[in-house]
Design a protein around this motif. Structure first.
Motif, PDB file in Angstrom:
ATOM      1  N   GLU A 247       0.850  -1.184   0.000  1.00  0.00           N
ATOM      2  CA  GLU A 247       0.000   0.000   0.000  1.00  0.00           C
ATOM      3  C   GLU A 247       0.884   1.233   0.000  1.00  0.00           C
ATOM      4  OE1 GLU A 247      -2.347   0.779   3.447  1.00  0.00           O
ATOM      5  OE2 GLU A 247      -0.816   0.076   4.848  1.00  0.00           O
ATOM      6  N   LYS A 248       0.410   2.298  -0.576  1.00  0.00           N
ATOM      7  CA  LYS A 248       1.177   3.535  -0.616  1.00  0.00           C
ATOM      8  C   LYS A 248       0.741   4.407   0.549  1.00  0.00           C
ATOM      9  CE  LYS A 248       2.900   6.907  -3.952  1.00  0.00           C
ATOM     10  NZ  LYS A 248       4.245   6.335  -3.959  1.00  0.00           N
ATOM     11  N   VAL A 249       1.692   4.777   1.385  1.00  0.00           N
ATOM     12  CA  VAL A 249       1.432   5.645   2.532  1.00  0.00           C
ATOM     13  C   VAL A 249       2.233   6.926   2.326  1.00  0.00           C
ATOM     14  CG1 VAL A 249       1.539   5.896   5.031  1.00  0.00           C
ATOM     15  CG2 VAL A 249       1.113   3.644   4.014  1.00  0.00           C
TER      16      VAL A 249
ATOM     17  N   ASN B 168       6.095   3.327   0.030  1.00  0.00           N
ATOM     18  CA  ASN B 168       5.377   2.065  -0.117  1.00  0.00           C
ATOM     19  C   ASN B 168       5.568   1.228   1.140  1.00  0.00           C
ATOM     20  OD1 ASN B 168       4.591   2.789  -2.700  1.00  0.00           O
ATOM     21  ND2 ASN B 168       6.340   1.786  -3.662  1.00  0.00           N
ATOM     22  N   LYS B 169       4.554   0.449   1.484  1.00  0.00           N
ATOM     23  CA  LYS B 169       4.595  -0.305   2.734  1.00  0.00           C
ATOM     24  C   LYS B 169       3.945  -1.665   2.544  1.00  0.00           C
ATOM     25  CE  LYS B 169       3.014  -0.051   7.554  1.00  0.00           C
ATOM     26  NZ  LYS B 169       2.239   0.748   8.542  1.00  0.00           N
TER      27      LYS B 169
ATOM     28  N   ARG C   3       1.724  -4.612   3.613  1.00  0.00           N
ATOM     29  CA  ARG C   3       0.619  -4.824   4.544  1.00  0.00           C
ATOM     30  C   ARG C   3       0.790  -6.193   5.202  1.00  0.00           C
ATOM     31  NH1 ARG C   3      -3.288  -3.821  -0.448  1.00  0.00           N
ATOM     32  NH2 ARG C   3      -1.638  -5.212  -1.189  1.00  0.00           N
TER      33      ARG C   3
ATOM     34  N   ASP D  98       0.192  -8.890   2.812  1.00  0.00           N
ATOM     35  CA  ASP D  98       1.290  -9.119   1.880  1.00  0.00           C
ATOM     36  C   ASP D  98       2.345 -10.027   2.506  1.00  0.00           C
ATOM     37  OD1 ASP D  98       0.143  -7.318  -0.021  1.00  0.00           O
ATOM     38  OD2 ASP D  98       0.974  -5.638   1.112  1.00  0.00           O
TER      39      ASP D  98
END
Length: 479
Positions: A422-424, A428-429, A431, A434
């Motif tokens: 996910e883009k924070v 990018n991070k 989850r 993931d």
């Protein structure tokens, strides 16, 4: 995440924002973390005094301070504090005592300076730990009184927080949160001192899969940064109290953060073995290290600096870490030097996970020869491609290599996890879903369309020992 932890995080974040307005971005981190650390040491000692001398549970810092002042002459008390905590702070130097002087307007900067100096000089573990806490910096104010006022504000701000009565993991998590905020704030200009928690979790859990460490385990990070990666073993091991930690870090400032981190996570003295050294030039731990018998580990985890230059001196060809490969990684790139160092310290039954740039998968020359030998020996168990822009200090895509010494085959599991994130804001991070997807694919070791492929050794050999992920996993996706 507990409400207590979240509340403490919010309080510390608020303090961080307030300090940022008063002190330059490059300096306020040292004042905030140093103050938190000293308060924790002081408060923890005073509460221990109370528990050693009193039966009643109704404790507070002021009561404990007065009790300590009355009984400081008792040698049995001082001995017990030293044995259990590894340090002792004099009554006049406790955070409570210094904060009281702030409240009655008698505070002098020299009080704090003296307290820091005594702790550093008396107990080797704390040597130099407050060296960045410059009490006379013009950043604090252009006069002695203004500097004293700024420090007094910091002491009052942190003095409101209860750091010990909360579960220790709450303070540890809050400290980790602050480190992540500092790393995020510094962005690409930052030193690579901090591994994002989701990557630390993944690296740790990869080494624990299908392992029984109920009798205890030893873990090692040769490029430990702030120690965050190592400390994840406490979260994910089934026997967190039976872990012994070994870490080495070249940057002294970062090494100090790691030492603080381990204490704030309540890791006992005997279980933390941390050093400030250059891992490549000085192999450690070695067989004769302090007559200890631990020099190989159940788990090795690493996020080393990428594509670093190193000496590659020919004398390293006789070094046990590199000798069996007959060649050395090139001077221009130490990626495989770090990998071979970590792998040399892995137990026969252990697992290693390391993050590196994609170049280690396909570069030729001496790196290609090392990669070929590792594959022929069955050392590389998995190649996991991560999303780009997942680290604070670099936006390049990276890869996790999982290595073992006791594999029964030479197959390699390839996973393309580069699209699961996910883009924070600008980062990018991974989850949690993931991470679970990666771990499930790694465990199953079965092909998953456009995501995973178990490559036989012959297939890898046909590709001339090139491990580039698109050669094994069809990563093409229609837009």
């Amino acid at each position: 995440m507990s409400n207590t932890t979240m509340s403490l995080k919010q309080e510390l974040l608020s303090a961080m924002k307030t300090l940022r307005l008063k002190i330059s971005t490059s300096k306020y981190k040292s004042y905030l973390l140093g103050t938190i650390f000293y308060k924790y040491l002081s408060d923890n000692m005073l509460y221990n005094v109370w528990e050693l001398l009193m039966d009643e549970p109704n404790r507070n810092l002021d009561k404990a301070q007065k009790l300590y002042e009355k009984n400081v002459g008792r040698q049995d008390l001082i001995t017990e504090l030293y044995l259990s905590l590894g340090y002792v702070i004099e009554p006049a130097d406790t955070y409570t005592s210094i904060l009281n002087s702030v409240k009655n307007n008698s505070f002098k900067v020299t009080q704090l300076e003296s307290a820091f100096n005594k702790l550093e000089e008396s107990f080797p573990y704390f040597q130099g730990i407050f060296s960045d806490y410059d009490l006379y910096s013009n950043e604090l104010g252009n006069t002695a009184q203004k500097r004293a006022n700024t420090i007094a504000e910091v002491l009052q701000m942190i003095g409101k927080f209860e750091l010990v009565k909360n579960p220790s993991v709450s303070l540890g998590d809050a400290y980790e949160y602050l480190l992540s905020q500092f790393a995020s704030e510094s962005g690409k200009k930052a030193e690579a001192f901090y591994t994002p928690q989701q990557i630390s979790e993944l690296l740790t859990r990869l080494t624990l899969l299908d392992k029984d460490y109920s009798a205890g385990m030893n873990v090692y990070d040769p490029t430990m940064g702030t120690g965050s990666l190592l400390l994840n073993f406490k979260k994910y091991s089934t026997e967190p109290e039976r872990i012994t930690y070994y870490g080495q870090e070249i940057n002294f400032r970062t090494y100090k953060l790691a030492k603080m981190n381990f204490i704030l996570h309540n890791i006992e003295q005997a279980c933390r073995n941390l050093r400030n050294r250059d891992t490549l030039t000085e192999d450690w731990p070695t067989e004769d290290w302090l007559s200890k018998d631990i020099h190989d580990f159940d788990a090795v985890v690493m996020n080393p600096p990428y594509s670093l230059k190193w000496s590659a001196d020919k004398s390293f060809l006789n070094d046990p870490r590199f000798a069996s490969y007959g060649v050395l990684p090139p001077k221009s790139n130490a990626d495989y030097a770090f990998l071979l160092h970590g792998y040399s310290h892995l137990k026969h039954s252990g697992v290693m996970s390391i993050v590196l740039p994609h170049g280690v998968l396909f570069r030729g020359g001496t790196e290609g020869k090392i990669r070929k030998q590792l594959l022929e020996n069955g050392a590389i168990d998995a190649v996991i491609g991560l999303p780009a822009n997942i680290f604070y200090s670099t936006g390049i895509p990276t890869v996790i290599l999982v290595l073992k010494k006791n594999k029964q085959d030479r197959d390699v599991m390839f996973i393309d996890a580069s699209k699961g994130f996910e883009k924070v804001k600008t980062q990018n991070k991974l989850r949690e879903e993931d991470i679970e997807h990666i771990l499930a694919a790694y465990t199953a070791r079965q092909d998953i369309k456009k995501y995973a492929h178990l490559a036989q050794f012959d297939e890898i050999k046909e590709n001339d020992f090139n491990l580039n992920i698109p050669s094994y996993v069809d990563t093409f996706r229609k837009k």
